[in-house]
Write a protein that holds these residues in place. Structure first.
Motif, PDB file in Angstrom:
ATOM      1  N   SER A  50      28.829  -5.562   6.273  1.00  0.00           N
ATOM      2  CA  SER A  50      27.892  -4.900   5.374  1.00  0.00           C
ATOM      3  C   SER A  50      26.969  -5.950   4.769  1.00  0.00           C
ATOM      4  N   GLY A  51      25.910  -5.477   4.135  1.00  0.00           N
ATOM      5  CA  GLY A  51      24.965  -6.400   3.552  1.00  0.00           C
ATOM      6  C   GLY A  51      24.466  -5.944   2.201  1.00  0.00           C
ATOM      7  N   ASP A  52      24.074  -6.896   1.386  1.00  0.00           N
ATOM      8  CA  ASP A  52      23.468  -6.634   0.081  1.00  0.00           C
ATOM      9  C   ASP A  52      22.090  -7.279   0.102  1.00  0.00           C
ATOM     10  N   ASN A  53      21.058  -6.470   0.275  1.00  0.00           N
ATOM     11  CA  ASN A  53      19.704  -7.015   0.399  1.00  0.00           C
ATOM     12  C   ASN A  53      19.270  -7.761  -0.860  1.00  0.00           C
ATOM     13  N   ALA A  54      19.645  -7.247  -2.008  1.00  0.00           N
ATOM     14  CA  ALA A  54      19.219  -7.874  -3.264  1.00  0.00           C
ATOM     15  C   ALA A  54      19.772  -9.292  -3.390  1.00  0.00           C
ATOM     16  N   LYS A  55      20.960  -9.490  -2.872  1.00  0.00           N
ATOM     17  CA  LYS A  55      21.596 -10.816  -2.944  1.00  0.00           C
ATOM     18  C   LYS A  55      21.398 -11.617  -1.670  1.00  0.00           C
ATOM     19  N   ASN A  56      20.776 -10.998  -0.667  1.00  0.00           N
ATOM     20  CA  ASN A  56      20.620 -11.639   0.644  1.00  0.00           C
ATOM     21  C   ASN A  56      21.968 -12.197   1.120  1.00  0.00           C
ATOM     22  N   THR A  57      22.953 -11.353   1.036  1.00  0.00           N
ATOM     23  CA  THR A  57      24.328 -11.733   1.373  1.00  0.00           C
ATOM     24  C   THR A  57      24.913 -10.714   2.337  1.00  0.00           C
ATOM     25  N   VAL A  58      25.661 -11.212   3.287  1.00  0.00           N
ATOM     26  CA  VAL A  58      26.355 -10.350   4.250  1.00  0.00           C
ATOM     27  C   VAL A  58      27.853 -10.549   4.070  1.00  0.00           C
ATOM     28  N   TYR A  59      28.595  -9.468   4.231  1.00  0.00           N
ATOM     29  CA  TYR A  59      30.036  -9.501   4.024  1.00  0.00           C
ATOM     30  C   TYR A  59      30.767  -9.084   5.289  1.00  0.00           C
ATOM     31  N   LEU A  60      32.006  -9.523   5.372  1.00  0.00           N
ATOM     32  CA  LEU A  60      32.896  -9.039   6.428  1.00  0.00           C
ATOM     33  C   LEU A  60      34.228  -8.700   5.778  1.00  0.00           C
ATOM     34  N   GLN A  61      34.496  -7.416   5.676  1.00  0.00           N
ATOM     35  CA  GLN A  61      35.787  -6.962   5.160  1.00  0.00           C
ATOM     36  C   GLN A  61      36.757  -6.902   6.320  1.00  0.00           C
TER      37      GLN A  61
END
Length: 114
Positions: A70-81
């Motif tokens: 998933s990604g958070d555009n505001a934080k320019n961060t991508v996650y992997l759960q």
């Protein structure tokens, strides 16, 4: 210059969960497909999950149903759960542009004990 900083790895027992994070500079995740890769000892680096600019996700068969990108555009961060972890998930995990990677960051070590 494009740089990726991965974090969130660690040691976990089989069946456990981890959430990896990836922050980028010089690259905007929402503009291009982004992927999580991993490299286990003695093996080639492989792409295990990707998310397109349109938020379409794809997963390697080995992680399908257990990992979620998933990604958070505001934080320019991508996650992997990562859930239901297995010993064979042990590897260094990296994020990068999907299929056409830039230079690699340090990655984050994930170790799953049996």
């Amino acid at each position: 210059q494009v740089q990726f900083v991965e974090s969130g790895g660690g040691l976990v027992q089989a069946g456990g969960s981890l959430r990896l994070s990836c922050a980028a500079s010089g690259f905007t995740f929402s503009d291009d497909a982004t992927g999580w890769y991993r490299q286990a000892p003695g093996k080639q680096r492989e792409l295990v999950a990707s998310i397109s600019s349109g938020r379409i996700t794809n997963y390697a068969d080995s992680v399908k149903g257990r990992f979620t990108i998933s990604g958070d555009n505001a934080k320019n961060t991508v996650y992997l759960q990562m859930n239901s972890l297995k010993p064979e998930d042990t590897a260094i995990y990296y994020c990068n542009r999907a299929w056409r990677p830039f230079g690699w960051g340090q990655g984050t070590q994930v170790t799953v004990s049996s």
